[in-house]
Design a protein around this motif. Structure first.
Motif, PDB file in Angstrom:
ATOM      1  N   LEU A 198      11.390   0.684  -4.390  1.00  0.00           N
ATOM      2  CA  LEU A 198      12.161   1.766  -3.705  1.00  0.00           C
ATOM      3  C   LEU A 198      13.681   1.790  -4.432  1.00  0.00           C
ATOM      4  O   LEU A 198      13.921   0.734  -4.837  1.00  0.00           O
TER       5      LEU A 198
ATOM      6  N   THR B 184      -0.741   6.583  -2.388  1.00  0.00           N
ATOM      7  CA  THR B 184      -0.851   6.693  -0.910  1.00  0.00           C
ATOM      8  C   THR B 184       0.321   6.988  -0.358  1.00  0.00           C
ATOM      9  O   THR B 184       0.563   7.171   0.885  1.00  0.00           O
ATOM     10  N   ILE B 185       1.523   6.681  -1.085  1.00  0.00           N
ATOM     11  CA  ILE B 185       2.738   6.831  -0.302  1.00  0.00           C
ATOM     12  C   ILE B 185       2.995   8.398   0.224  1.00  0.00           C
ATOM     13  O   ILE B 185       2.297   9.308  -0.296  1.00  0.00           O
ATOM     14  N   GLU B 186       3.625   8.498   1.502  1.00  0.00           N
ATOM     15  CA  GLU B 186       3.851   9.699   2.032  1.00  0.00           C
ATOM     16  C   GLU B 186       4.743  10.584   1.149  1.00  0.00           C
ATOM     17  O   GLU B 186       5.644  10.295   0.315  1.00  0.00           O
ATOM     18  N   THR B 187       4.257  12.036   0.929  1.00  0.00           N
ATOM     19  CA  THR B 187       4.737  12.898   0.055  1.00  0.00           C
ATOM     20  C   THR B 187       5.288  13.941   1.080  1.00  0.00           C
ATOM     21  O   THR B 187       4.983  14.058   2.164  1.00  0.00           O
ATOM     22  N   PRO B 188       6.445  14.699   0.538  1.00  0.00           N
ATOM     23  CA  PRO B 188       6.933  14.766  -0.699  1.00  0.00           C
ATOM     24  C   PRO B 188       7.927  13.629  -0.949  1.00  0.00           C
ATOM     25  O   PRO B 188       8.667  13.148   0.198  1.00  0.00           O
ATOM     26  N   VAL B 189       8.002  12.953  -2.122  1.00  0.00           N
ATOM     27  CA  VAL B 189       9.001  11.969  -2.463  1.00  0.00           C
ATOM     28  C   VAL B 189       9.361  12.109  -3.804  1.00  0.00           C
ATOM     29  O   VAL B 189       8.662  12.218  -4.970  1.00  0.00           O
TER      30      VAL B 189
ATOM     31  N   ASP C  42      15.445  11.025   1.016  1.00  0.00           N
ATOM     32  CA  ASP C  42      16.027   9.864   1.792  1.00  0.00           C
ATOM     33  C   ASP C  42      16.026   8.623   0.706  1.00  0.00           C
ATOM     34  O   ASP C  42      16.704   7.747   0.835  1.00  0.00           O
ATOM     35  N   GLY C  43      15.244   8.578  -0.146  1.00  0.00           N
ATOM     36  CA  GLY C  43      15.143   7.582  -1.175  1.00  0.00           C
ATOM     37  C   GLY C  43      14.003   7.769  -2.177  1.00  0.00           C
ATOM     38  O   GLY C  43      13.418   8.865  -2.127  1.00  0.00           O
ATOM     39  N   LEU C  44      14.077   7.058  -3.158  1.00  0.00           N
ATOM     40  CA  LEU C  44      13.064   7.338  -4.162  1.00  0.00           C
ATOM     41  C   LEU C  44      12.146   6.336  -4.433  1.00  0.00           C
ATOM     42  O   LEU C  44      12.162   5.057  -4.276  1.00  0.00           O
ATOM     43  N   LEU C  45      10.640   6.650  -4.951  1.00  0.00           N
ATOM     44  CA  LEU C  45       9.801   5.674  -5.253  1.00  0.00           C
ATOM     45  C   LEU C  45      10.221   5.581  -6.879  1.00  0.00           C
ATOM     46  O   LEU C  45      10.338   6.508  -7.643  1.00  0.00           O
TER      47      LEU C  45
ATOM     48  N   LYS D 299      23.075   8.935  -7.712  1.00  0.00           N
ATOM     49  CA  LYS D 299      23.461   8.496  -6.394  1.00  0.00           C
ATOM     50  C   LYS D 299      23.366   7.291  -5.915  1.00  0.00           C
ATOM     51  O   LYS D 299      23.013   7.100  -5.032  1.00  0.00           O
TER      52      LYS D 299
ATOM     53  N   LYS E 225       0.900  -1.317   0.155  1.00  0.00           N
ATOM     54  CA  LYS E 225      -0.110   0.271   0.089  1.00  0.00           C
ATOM     55  C   LYS E 225       0.770   1.201   0.095  1.00  0.00           C
ATOM     56  O   LYS E 225       0.591   2.186  -0.786  1.00  0.00           O
ATOM     57  N   ALA E 226       1.910   1.165   0.911  1.00  0.00           N
ATOM     58  CA  ALA E 226       2.790   2.441   1.046  1.00  0.00           C
ATOM     59  C   ALA E 226       3.814   2.800  -0.199  1.00  0.00           C
ATOM     60  O   ALA E 226       3.911   4.000  -0.514  1.00  0.00           O
ATOM     61  N   ALA E 227       4.033   1.703  -0.952  1.00  0.00           N
ATOM     62  CA  ALA E 227       4.794   1.926  -2.138  1.00  0.00           C
ATOM     63  C   ALA E 227       4.056   2.373  -3.566  1.00  0.00           C
ATOM     64  O   ALA E 227       4.388   2.098  -4.594  1.00  0.00           O
TER      65      ALA E 227
ATOM     66  N   TRP F  55      -2.772   9.901   4.604  1.00  0.00           N
ATOM     67  CA  TRP F  55      -3.153   8.994   5.757  1.00  0.00           C
ATOM     68  C   TRP F  55      -1.911   8.683   6.671  1.00  0.00           C
ATOM     69  O   TRP F  55      -1.907   8.448   7.772  1.00  0.00           O
ATOM     70  N   THR F  56      -0.766   8.697   6.046  1.00  0.00           N
ATOM     71  CA  THR F  56       0.677   8.368   6.580  1.00  0.00           C
ATOM     72  C   THR F  56       0.794   9.300   7.755  1.00  0.00           C
ATOM     73  O   THR F  56       1.412   8.924   8.789  1.00  0.00           O
TER      74      THR F  56
ATOM     75  N   TRP G 127       9.274   6.553   5.848  1.00  0.00           N
ATOM     76  CA  TRP G 127       8.301   6.945   4.756  1.00  0.00           C
ATOM     77  C   TRP G 127       7.507   5.944   4.102  1.00  0.00           C
ATOM     78  O   TRP G 127       6.513   5.973   3.249  1.00  0.00           O
TER      79      TRP G 127
END
Lengths: 365, 365
Positions: free
Chosen positions: A352, A8-13, A340-343, A47, A2-4, B90-91, B363
């Motif tokens: 990720l 629905t993933i937390e933003t910003p990313v 922190d990382g990328l989707l 990177k 769900k999170a990936a 939601w997160t 995240w």
């Protein structure tokens, strides 16, 4: 999963379309090959080991790095690494000379002091480091100024234990006008380079590597005679600057910042949660800090640390709170460095990407 | 300890003078106290538990955060946390409502959708979250526009399960002129706030907290009648913007970026290893991206990712390769956010400061 999910993933990313990145890598490698050039992409843009692997699989021959962290991480993947940055200070020399023996290290530099300290450190470790003399071709940032200076530094490299003269490097970072207007500027670079190469030949020195190229000048690299390789890095993702220059089309843009609308309280504007700590505050002459991929009539007009202010003046679109947008940043390298990382979307799958070469550590011994 | 010595530590690195930071905290806390105000510093500047502890020990009462990471980290130190940012998605709601029960959470917001989704999530978790209605006082970024809108949202907060109306918040981020020219602008803010507070009283609502303040307006905060607290955060370190506004003196600057000279090949310039990935490319109307602490006649004229170009046009100083300089960045918060950690001088000792609240993770659930 769900999170990936981009919904629905937390933003910003930071969000990468890997199929586009692969297509970009393939196209750049093919261009280089067709002109007898090697491609040594600069990894400062991404990177990431995974993305470097994409570049190498597409045909890149070697990698370019700017930091010791980038060098250390990429050395695990590739034995042909160029540090396009003068290693100044004992920890940087120590880290450089601690790279695996299997790695053919090359360093670009523009001064006697950097060369001699590098050579001493290399001798102590029983290594020989390749040296490229950096020539300023118009940016006025680093690089020796004249063909005579190139020869002087090249002769010193050739005659000093611990280092070996390998070639010449330049960065045409001053050429950022639209692609069709670059020809005259590229010819000026070629003239300057030609003088340096001629002087080296006259001095009996033979540069094995002549390294140039930037992403704005990418498709005009072949106009510079004598070039053996290009280092273009941001062409893996492209950005708003690349769109402006015309070196990429919208369909080539492989990196955006996924953001959520968090406020619509101020008329004519909407605020997203991607601010300067996600997009980077890279000004482009007052025309905002990014542009929406799906609404190219909408600019990110201003940035606070966690707020991006969208200008709705030229659009009928009225976003809702929580709506997701994809922002093309002005400068992709600066934005990736803030994540922190990328989707990543890889075909139908989201997953990720880790950014192993981000940061500078271990910076404390 | 060799590596934690500013003379030999790897550059670029953020460098904090803790004695100055402590003195800044003490001075701000004393100012607030003398005007009957509470100080709830914004931790986005420092992102560090150790520095937050300095602020609390100096007399800060509560902390302000912008991200959920900042909230989670600071909740371990302080039970009075204000999220001065609308939690959308939601997160973010999940993370907010997972903060320890002992933490009195307050959230600033400006819209019905954010309030109702927050309230629903809070009810599900059996919690009540304090709400401050954000009022736009001239920046035009976020915040409701009129006193009537303040009342409408406050009434909704007061009448909705899961949330409680706690007060009003504003950010006078448009007031950045020199300190002595701020009075009229502060009075305009006071007038706007007065109208909102009057309307709330007329509606029978009593804001327990009236939260305002920025670092540029710090020492003029008392001009705004009705204020109960200030949130100034960058006053812990100050920066070039603070020097420009006149809210700090040179001797108050507690954060610099330590950098090494890596090239002097281009006449009239010197290049240091602090670029946009260490200083942040925060433009101040074309007058460079930083200034040297020890040579205030020298500006960082331009930035690439790993290059800072010093303009030597106004100085007799001619730096040597490897020489160390301390750069005051234009915007300290953006620079700190780019560091892996900081080198700190604490009396005669040098040691490290970790930045626990940097980044956004976890995240990915």
């Amino acid at each position: 999963m769900k999170a990936a999910d981009p919904a629905t993933i937390e933003t910003p990313v930071g969000y990468v379309e890997l199929d586009r990145a692969r297509a970009n890598a393939t196209r750049v490698a093919a261009y280089a090959r067709s002109h007898g050039l090697r491609w040594r992409p600069h990894v400062k843009t991404h990177k990431s080991l995974e993305v470097a692997r994409i570049q190498l699989e597409a045909g890149a021959q070697g990698l370019t790095v700017a930091t010791l962290r980038e060098a250390e991480v990429m050395a695990s993947l590739c034995d042909d690494v160029m540090l396009a940055y003068p290693p100044v200070g004992w920890t940087k020399l120590e880290r450089l000379l601690s790279l695996p023996e299997s790695v053919d290290i090359k360093v670009a530099l523009d001064g006697v002091e950097v060369l001699t300290s590098l050579a001493s450190a290399a001798v102590e470790r029983g290594r020989t480091v390749g040296v490229l003399v950096e020539l300023d071709v118009g940016l006025g940032r680093v690089g020796v100024q004249t063909a005579d200076d190139v020869v002087r530094l090249a002769e010193l490299a050739a005659g000093t234990e611990g280092v070996a003269f390998r070639g010449v490097l330049f960065y045409p970072g001053h050429i950022r006008m639209p692609r069709g207007e670059q020809t005259g500027h590229m010819r000026a670079v070629a003239t300057r380079l030609h003088a340096a190469l001629g002087a080296l030949t006259a001095a009996g020195l033979h540069p094995e590597i002549v390294s140039g190229g930037s992403t704005p000048t990418l498709w005009n690299s072949h106009l510079v005679e004598g070039l053996t390789e290009i280092r273009s890095g941001s062409c893996i993702y492209f950005d708003r600057e690349a769109l402006h220059v015309g070196v990429a089309d919208w369909a080539d843009v492989a990196y955006t910042v996924l953001a959520s609308v968090v406020s619509t309280a101020v008329p004519g504007r909407a605020v997203v949660d991607a601010g300067s700590k996600a997009l980077a505050k890279e000004s482009r002459g007052g025309d905002g800090f990014g542009i929406l991929l799906d609404h190219p009539e909408v600019l990110v007009r201003s940035l606070s640390e966690e707020h991006g202010v969208l200008d709705l003046g030229a659009t009928e679109w009225r976003p809702k709170i929580g709506e997701r947008v994809r922002i093309v940043p002005n400068h992709v390298c600066a934005s990736v460095n803030l994540q922190d990382g990328l989707l990543a979307r890889d075909g139908d799958v989201h997953r990720l990407i880790t950014l192993e070469a981000r940061g500078r550590g271990p910076w404390i011994a």
